[in-house]
Structure formats: structure tokens, C-alpha cells
Scaffold this active site. Structure first.
Site, PDB file in Angstrom:
ATOM      1  CG  HIS A  44     -40.703   1.053 -10.855  1.00 46.41           C
ATOM      2  ND1 HIS A  44     -41.385   0.298 -10.163  1.00 46.41           N
ATOM      3  CD2 HIS A  44     -40.974   2.134 -11.037  1.00 46.41           C
ATOM      4  CE1 HIS A  44     -42.509   1.026  -9.678  1.00 46.41           C
ATOM      5  NE2 HIS A  44     -42.349   2.092 -10.315  1.00 46.41           N
ATOM      6  CG  HIS A  47     -44.261   0.539 -13.685  1.00 47.17           C
ATOM      7  ND1 HIS A  47     -43.015   1.241 -13.522  1.00 47.17           N
ATOM      8  CD2 HIS A  47     -45.385   1.307 -13.673  1.00 47.17           C
ATOM      9  CE1 HIS A  47     -43.393   2.510 -13.323  1.00 47.17           C
ATOM     10  NE2 HIS A  47     -44.824   2.481 -13.418  1.00 47.17           N
TER      11      HIS A  47
END
Ligand code: PAF
Length: 291
Positions: A44, A47
Site C-alpha cells: 500500500h 510501503h
């Protein structure tokens, strides 16, 4: 799915075997700085921000995608963990040129694999450790094993999982590893909700309701101006319980040892875990400035 040891996916090289990854890292990239982002996939926004930071600070970046079985204490959670490698690779391509490592369980845990003999003490048993017994032993060992394989210069972790960061730093200190642990700020959605793979499982209504978590933490930060940790905690729990979410824990802790505190210390953190429907969410906020 991947028949070759290394495939070129746009700007990402994907390695499935330890040997082939190491043959590149230890030869071509031997004298380069390597930034490392360990993940379990389901990538997501959070990250991607870590990957961008790692790309800025290092010559090369390795992102591992490995759903580590030893850190799950419920088989159904391991089985239901979202896995979509193509979606992850597509997202990674948007941040730049990274090396992706997707090992099998056998690559990470060969037959002669031995767990580290490190006693985590309070770090392993408080908060997440209490509700997910054995979780941090699994995390510590897989991170150590990944560090052994990748031998990064710096490794990047989000402090949404503040206890995980403390455990990894403790492990690195214990084994005297040269890896620098970079603890990165929590990435939040515009609503204030901390970015997490688990948010994918929330309905539109639940996404609204889940904002109570950050609201509770901000409320605690206000209360901390007037009250001691014990009263602040009590008031924050009362505030949270007015909403529809179910609390698992709310604790005010020392920023390094994560021990519960009775007097304020610089950098004190409030940590919370709760359920929004059947999705378990986690967050934390620094209540007092560091010195
Ligand atoms: O935070 C995670 O995704 C995992 O705990 C980690 C650090 C990749 C270890 O499996």
C-alpha cells in the site's frame, strides 16, 4: 508462477531464489549501498513511501515479499492473508527501479534452520506480544534471516508497528549486526487513518468509523497536557468506548523499552489496537516531544 530465477518486470527484477539474488548482490552490487524493505506483500501507500525513501538513500533497493508463516498465531490468518504478486509488482514499478525478492518457505527456512536464542523479555510479551503470542519471535527470526541473505546497509520499517521496530532494533543490537534500522514515520490517509494492508478489508462505513483510532490518540495527546499517564489512559479509553469499535489495548509506554509508564518521559507513546468489525487495527502516537 515464475519459472526463472530472475525476471525483468518493467523496472523490477524479481528473484525467487536466494542463490540468484545473492549472486547479483555479492558481485555486481558488492560495493554499493543496499536499502532493504522487508514486506509480506499486500503493498500500500505506506510501503511505497518507504521504498521511495530507500531509493533516495541507497544505490540499490531490495524489497522482499514473503508471507512469513512463523509470525502468525492463527492458521486462518495465515491462510487468509492477501497475496497478489502482480498487483504488488505493478505498485513497485511506480516508485522506480527496485529488486524484488519473493522466496519460498524452504528458501527462508532450510532444514537445518535454527531460531535465534534471544530472550525478548517485555518487548515480546507486552501489547502485541500479549495478544499474539510468539509473533515477535517469528518476526525477529525472519528479519534476521532476510538480513543474512540480503546483507543490507539500511533496512526500513514503518513505526506504525512500533513494537516490531523495537524488537528488530533489539535483535540487531544483540547479534551485533551492522544493519542500520531506519524507523519511518507513519503514513496516514487524508482521514488520519494509518495506512495498512488491513484497510483493504474495511467497508466504506468502516473506513469512516476507524478514524476513531487516531481521534482517540489525538485526544490522549491533549489530555497528556493536564493529566498523568494513568488518568490520560483512562480518559482515552472512555473516549474510544463511546464509538463502535472494540478495544483490545490502549497503553502509554516508554518510547524505547515500551514499558508502561506512571510518570511522563520525553517521547512517551500511546499505542492502541482495536477491532473495526472483524478487522484488527493498530496505531500509535507520540504524546510528548522527545527531549
Ligand atoms: O511488517 C511486516 O510486514 C512483517 O512483520 C515483516 C517485517 C516483513 C516480517 O515478516
Amino acid at each position: 508462477m515464475f519459472a526463472f530465477n530472475a525476471l525483468k518486470m518493467g523496472e523490477s527484477h524479481v528473484f525467487t531464489s536466494t542463490k540468484s539474488l545473492q549472486s547479483v548482490l555479492y558481485t555486481e552490487y558488492e560495493n554499493l549501498t543496499i536499502g532493504f524493505l522487508p514486506t509480506m506483500g499486500a503493498l500500500h501507500h505506506g510501503h511505497l513511501e518507504l521504498a521511495k525513501k530507500a531509493l533516495k538513500e541507497n544505490d540499490k533497493v531490495v524489497v522482499s515479499i514473503f508471507v512469513n508463516p512463523t509470525q502468525f498465531n492463527k492458521t486462518e490468518d495465515l491462510e487468509n492473508y492477501p497475496r497478489d504478486l502482480n498487483a504488488d509488482l505493478k505498485l513497485l514499478k511506480t516508485v522506480g527501479d527496485v529488486i524484488v525478492f519473493t522466496p519460498s518457505v524452504e528458501q527462508i527456512y532450510p532444514k537445518d534452520y535454527q531460531n535465534l536464542e534471544i530472550e525478548l523479555g517485555n518487548l515480546g510479551t507486552t501489547m502485541e506480544g500479549e495478544f499474539r503470542p510468539g509473533h515477535f519471535v517469528g518476526v525477529m527470526n525472519v528479519v534476521n534471516r532476510l538480513f543474512e541473505i540480503v546483507q543490507p546497509t539500511k533496512a526500513y520499517f514503518g513505526i506504525k508497528d512500533v513494537q516490531q521496530v523495537a524488537v528488530v532494533q533489539f535483535m540487531v543490537d544483540q547479534v551485533k549486526s551492522p544493519v542500520e534500522i531506519v524507523a519511518c514515520d507513519i503514513i496516514r490517509e487524508p482521514s488520519g487513518l494509518a495506512s495498512s494492508s488491513r484497510n483493504y478489508r474495511l467497508s466504506i462505513d468502516e473506513l469512516d468509523e476507524a478514524v476513531l483510532i487516531i481521534e482517540t490518540l489525538r485526544f490522549a495527546r491533549e489530555m497528556a497536557k493536564e493529566y498523568l499517564p494513568k488518568e490520560t489512559r483512562k480518559k482515552a479509553i472512555e473516549f474510544f468506548n463511546q464509538g463502535t469499535l472494540k478495544i483490545e489495548y490502549f497503553e502509554i509506554v516508554h518510547p524505547r523499552t515500551l514499558e508502561f509508564i506512571e510518570e511522563w518521559v520525553p517521547g512517551a507513546i500511546a499505542c492502541i489496537a482495536g477491532y473495526c468489525g472483524d478487522v484488527r487495527l493498530l496505531d500509535n502516537l507520540q504524546l510528548l516531544p522527545k527531549k
